[in-house]
Design a protein around this motif. Sequence first.
Motif, PDB file in Angstrom:
ATOM      1  N   HIS A 101      28.247  31.820 -47.175  1.00 35.31           N
ATOM      2  CA  HIS A 101      28.434  31.029 -48.384  1.00 35.31           C
ATOM      3  C   HIS A 101      27.693  29.700 -48.276  1.00 35.31           C
ATOM      4  O   HIS A 101      26.987  29.289 -49.191  1.00 35.31           O
ATOM      5  CB  HIS A 101      29.935  30.796 -48.588  1.00 35.31           C
ATOM      6  CG  HIS A 101      30.252  29.989 -49.792  1.00 35.31           C
ATOM      7  ND1 HIS A 101      30.545  28.651 -49.717  1.00 35.31           N
ATOM      8  CD2 HIS A 101      30.299  30.306 -51.096  1.00 35.31           C
ATOM      9  CE1 HIS A 101      30.777  28.191 -50.928  1.00 35.31           C
ATOM     10  NE2 HIS A 101      30.629  29.169 -51.781  1.00 35.31           N
ATOM     11  N   LYS A 105      25.037  28.792 -51.336  1.00 36.78           N
ATOM     12  CA  LYS A 105      25.678  28.129 -52.487  1.00 36.78           C
ATOM     13  C   LYS A 105      24.957  26.840 -52.907  1.00 36.78           C
ATOM     14  O   LYS A 105      24.635  26.676 -54.088  1.00 36.78           O
ATOM     15  CB  LYS A 105      27.157  27.886 -52.172  1.00 36.78           C
ATOM     16  CG  LYS A 105      27.887  26.945 -53.124  1.00 36.78           C
ATOM     17  CD  LYS A 105      28.176  27.615 -54.469  1.00 36.78           C
ATOM     18  CE  LYS A 105      28.898  26.703 -55.436  1.00 36.78           C
ATOM     19  NZ  LYS A 105      30.305  26.577 -55.225  1.00 36.78           N
ATOM     20  N   GLN A 254      28.567  37.044 -63.200  1.00 41.71           N
ATOM     21  CA  GLN A 254      29.475  35.894 -63.399  1.00 41.71           C
ATOM     22  C   GLN A 254      29.509  35.504 -64.880  1.00 41.71           C
ATOM     23  O   GLN A 254      30.529  35.068 -65.394  1.00 41.71           O
ATOM     24  CB  GLN A 254      28.994  34.686 -62.592  1.00 41.71           C
ATOM     25  CG  GLN A 254      29.194  34.772 -61.103  1.00 41.71           C
ATOM     26  CD  GLN A 254      30.637  34.653 -60.672  1.00 41.71           C
ATOM     27  OE1 GLN A 254      31.067  35.363 -59.767  1.00 41.71           O
ATOM     28  NE2 GLN A 254      31.398  33.809 -61.310  1.00 41.71           N
ATOM     29  N   THR A 315      42.601  32.645 -60.432  1.00 40.66           N
ATOM     30  CA  THR A 315      41.787  33.246 -59.376  1.00 40.66           C
ATOM     31  C   THR A 315      42.712  33.497 -58.195  1.00 40.66           C
ATOM     32  O   THR A 315      43.907  33.178 -58.271  1.00 40.66           O
ATOM     33  CB  THR A 315      40.579  32.332 -59.039  1.00 40.66           C
ATOM     34  OG1 THR A 315      39.723  33.011 -58.110  1.00 40.66           O
ATOM     35  CG2 THR A 315      40.998  31.000 -58.416  1.00 40.66           C
ATOM     36  N   ARG A 317      43.416  33.657 -53.776  1.00 41.47           N
ATOM     37  CA  ARG A 317      43.021  33.284 -52.433  1.00 41.47           C
ATOM     38  C   ARG A 317      43.822  34.117 -51.437  1.00 41.47           C
ATOM     39  O   ARG A 317      44.973  34.514 -51.733  1.00 41.47           O
ATOM     40  CB  ARG A 317      43.280  31.790 -52.183  1.00 41.47           C
ATOM     41  CG  ARG A 317      42.306  30.875 -52.923  1.00 41.47           C
ATOM     42  CD  ARG A 317      40.880  31.044 -52.425  1.00 41.47           C
ATOM     43  NE  ARG A 317      39.938  30.147 -53.055  1.00 41.47           N
ATOM     44  CZ  ARG A 317      39.193  30.430 -54.123  1.00 41.47           C
ATOM     45  NH1 ARG A 317      39.314  31.600 -54.720  1.00 41.47           N
ATOM     46  NH2 ARG A 317      38.322  29.559 -54.585  1.00 41.47           N
ATOM     47  N   HIS A 361      34.171  26.753 -53.673  1.00 44.59           N
ATOM     48  CA  HIS A 361      33.805  27.891 -54.533  1.00 44.59           C
ATOM     49  C   HIS A 361      33.809  27.542 -56.016  1.00 44.59           C
ATOM     50  O   HIS A 361      33.783  28.437 -56.857  1.00 44.59           O
ATOM     51  CB  HIS A 361      34.713  29.091 -54.254  1.00 44.59           C
ATOM     52  CG  HIS A 361      34.337  29.826 -53.005  1.00 44.59           C
ATOM     53  ND1 HIS A 361      33.350  30.787 -52.981  1.00 44.59           N
ATOM     54  CD2 HIS A 361      34.764  29.707 -51.732  1.00 44.59           C
ATOM     55  CE1 HIS A 361      33.207  31.243 -51.751  1.00 44.59           C
ATOM     56  NE2 HIS A 361      34.061  30.602 -50.970  1.00 44.59           N
ATOM     57  N   CYS A 363      32.619  26.606 -59.702  1.00 46.22           N
ATOM     58  CA  CYS A 363      31.517  27.237 -60.446  1.00 46.22           C
ATOM     59  C   CYS A 363      30.312  26.297 -60.554  1.00 46.22           C
ATOM     60  O   CYS A 363      30.442  25.191 -61.059  1.00 46.22           O
ATOM     61  CB  CYS A 363      32.001  27.599 -61.842  1.00 46.22           C
ATOM     62  SG  CYS A 363      30.706  28.337 -62.858  1.00 46.22           S
TER      63      CYS A 363
HETATM   64  C1  HEM Z   1      26.008  30.801 -67.036  1.00 42.59           C
HETATM   65  C2  HEM Z   1      27.206  31.275 -66.734  1.00 42.59           C
HETATM   66  C3  HEM Z   1      27.822  31.208 -65.353  1.00 42.59           C
HETATM   67  C4  HEM Z   1      27.218  31.283 -64.137  1.00 42.59           C
HETATM   68  C5  HEM Z   1      25.742  31.491 -63.865  1.00 42.59           C
HETATM   69  C6  HEM Z   1      28.251  31.162 -63.129  1.00 42.59           C
HETATM   70  C7  HEM Z   1      28.046  31.214 -61.770  1.00 42.59           C
HETATM   71  C8  HEM Z   1      29.036  31.161 -60.814  1.00 42.59           C
HETATM   72  C9  HEM Z   1      28.841  31.373 -59.391  1.00 42.59           C
HETATM   73  C10 HEM Z   1      27.502  31.673 -58.716  1.00 42.59           C
HETATM   74  C11 HEM Z   1      30.041  31.246 -58.783  1.00 42.59           C
HETATM   75  C12 HEM Z   1      30.352  31.426 -57.300  1.00 42.59           C
HETATM   76  C13 HEM Z   1      30.479  30.082 -56.640  1.00 42.59           C
HETATM   77  C14 HEM Z   1      30.968  30.172 -55.213  1.00 42.59           C
HETATM   78  O1  HEM Z   1      31.622  31.153 -54.845  1.00 42.59           O
HETATM   79  O2  HEM Z   1      30.701  29.252 -54.455  1.00 42.59           O
HETATM   80  C15 HEM Z   1      31.009  30.950 -59.817  1.00 42.59           C
HETATM   81  C16 HEM Z   1      32.331  30.731 -59.576  1.00 42.59           C
HETATM   82  C17 HEM Z   1      33.226  30.500 -60.568  1.00 42.59           C
HETATM   83  N1  HEM Z   1      32.981  30.465 -61.924  1.00 42.59           N
HETATM   84 FE1  HEM Z   1      31.201  30.591 -62.822  1.00 42.59          FE
HETATM   85  N2  HEM Z   1      29.455  30.996 -63.749  1.00 42.59           N
HETATM   86  C18 HEM Z   1      29.232  31.018 -65.105  1.00 42.59           C
HETATM   87  C19 HEM Z   1      30.150  30.890 -66.083  1.00 42.59           C
HETATM   88  C20 HEM Z   1      31.453  30.589 -65.855  1.00 42.59           C
HETATM   89  C21 HEM Z   1      32.421  30.317 -66.877  1.00 42.59           C
HETATM   90  C22 HEM Z   1      32.135  30.319 -68.374  1.00 42.59           C
HETATM   91  C23 HEM Z   1      33.615  30.089 -66.254  1.00 42.59           C
HETATM   92  C24 HEM Z   1      34.947  29.755 -66.844  1.00 42.59           C
HETATM   93  C25 HEM Z   1      35.122  29.333 -68.043  1.00 42.59           C
HETATM   94  C26 HEM Z   1      33.397  30.215 -64.845  1.00 42.59           C
HETATM   95  C27 HEM Z   1      34.373  30.061 -63.889  1.00 42.59           C
HETATM   96  C28 HEM Z   1      34.174  30.199 -62.548  1.00 42.59           C
HETATM   97  C29 HEM Z   1      35.237  30.068 -61.553  1.00 42.59           C
HETATM   98  C30 HEM Z   1      36.716  29.790 -61.812  1.00 42.59           C
HETATM   99  C31 HEM Z   1      34.636  30.247 -60.322  1.00 42.59           C
HETATM  100  C32 HEM Z   1      35.298  30.109 -58.954  1.00 42.59           C
HETATM  101  C33 HEM Z   1      36.139  31.251 -58.595  1.00 42.59           C
HETATM  102  C34 HEM Z   1      36.953  30.956 -57.367  1.00 42.59           C
HETATM  103  O3  HEM Z   1      36.884  29.868 -56.778  1.00 42.59           O
HETATM  104  O4  HEM Z   1      37.718  31.841 -57.002  1.00 42.59           O
HETATM  105  N3  HEM Z   1      32.083  30.518 -64.639  1.00 42.59           N
HETATM  106  N4  HEM Z   1      30.371  30.904 -61.045  1.00 42.59           N
END
Ligand code: HEM
Length: 409
Positions: A101, A105, A254, A315, A317, A361, A363
């Motif tokens: 990661h 990341k 995602q 989410t 853990r 983690h 987003c």
């Molecule tokens: C362009 C659209 C999106 C992209 C490219 C994207 C990309 C990503 C990526 C790569 C991660 C992994 C990060 C990691 O594990 O370090 C992530 C995690 C996450 N994303 Fe997004 N995301 C997008 C849209 C969204 C939207 C719209 C939401 C919520 C409204 C969201 C909520 C989350 C959450 C909650 C996580 C973390 C999950 C966790 O910690 O268990 N994402 N996203």
Amino acid sequence: MSFALANAASPSLSAPANPIDAVVHSDPYPYYATLAERRPFGFDASLGMWVAAGPEALAEVLRHPACGVRPAGKVVPPALADGPAGNWFGALVRMNDGAAHGAMKPWLATRLAALRTDRDALARLQDAAQAACADAYLAQGEAPAARLDDFVFRQPVYGLAAWLGVPAAQWTEVYEDVHRLVAAMADSGKPSPNADVLAHGHHAATALRQRATRWLDNDAAPGSWLRDTARSAARDDGIDFGVLNANLVGLFTQTHDACAGLVANGIRRLARTAPTDTATGASTGNSTGSFSPGMRHAIQIVGDVIRFDPPVQNTRRFLHAPAVINGHKLSMGDVILVVLASAPSGPASDDVAWTFGLGAHGCPGRSPASTIAAVGVQAILDSGVDLATVADGSAYHSLANARIAKFSA
Ligand code: HEM
């Protein structure tokens, strides 16, 4: 302990039985507030999981070093293992902790931050939204509610493809493969996954990774984000092209559900709100000065959804070591449901928006996701569809983590 709580703010509406039921409840927010206030951390015997609610408990869990994103030693769900979808899944930053990661990341987050929101990018996003509208019509025909249900998933994937530099001729097939891969991921978590759904997911993973290889080679539009990304990776010895390729595909998966929630819940909000109520104000905290009034309205709506009806409600853990969390002793292997929707999010763009997670983690896609979703909402606003007749329901797709308004019966 049961996590069924009376719905204090809406006594006539029965409260959700637990935080998973809450995801599809017509108004789960009074329940979440009560949960955060009365039981911020505890074991829910009906779910077999610990439940964390409210900002302090969420932050403690999401920042805790003993809490991993996948069960220890099981990065890939067994139902997906031994196939291309499993190989892909195992390389995602979203699914890995530690070195795997840590290397990718920050690099990915920096690349996503380089996506420009200039006039050209907005024009490409608008073209993609028009293409998604037309393809939703081809796929679903006249029924407006079915077309909307299709559009909310399709448009963000087309939008991301357009923004990154994927040629327009590929958007439809990219979407279809992303849709199949997401379906296979969802099925892999069920007790009896459907073999056909899994097989389609493996095919889709192969097809998407082959495309991503070509995008990074020379198939993406000249001057595009994908071309720049390929150049940056070639200059950086620390970047493994196989891992980059998998994570490029991961950006699309995602986007699929989470952005669909922003668009769908935004459309439902629009259907319930007179335009004059929301056309002014700046609750997203974004600088919206250079946008058209329609786009400003759409940005406002998406900002409100992030705060008041967020798509990602929880989410999980997994304990990789015994730990004391919120005063409770947890054992290795224990699971925590992290109820993101139970904490209030502030109005400014640098306020915590819990639906995007927090900590290592969190987003990295918050900003592009908000822009893509606003373009999707704007496309629906501009289409002149009578939202009151199609979008003012209270049904949601039956999902355990994501709250996505559903318009067709
Ligand atoms: C362009 C659209 C999106 C992209 C490219 C994207 C990309 C990503 C990526 C790569 C991660 C992994 C990060 C990691 O594990 O370090 C992530 C995690 C996450 N994303 Fe997004 N995301 C997008 C849209 C969204 C939207 C719209 C939401 C919520 C409204 C969201 C909520 C989350 C959450 C909650 C996580 C973390 C999950 C966790 O910690 O268990 N994402 N996203």
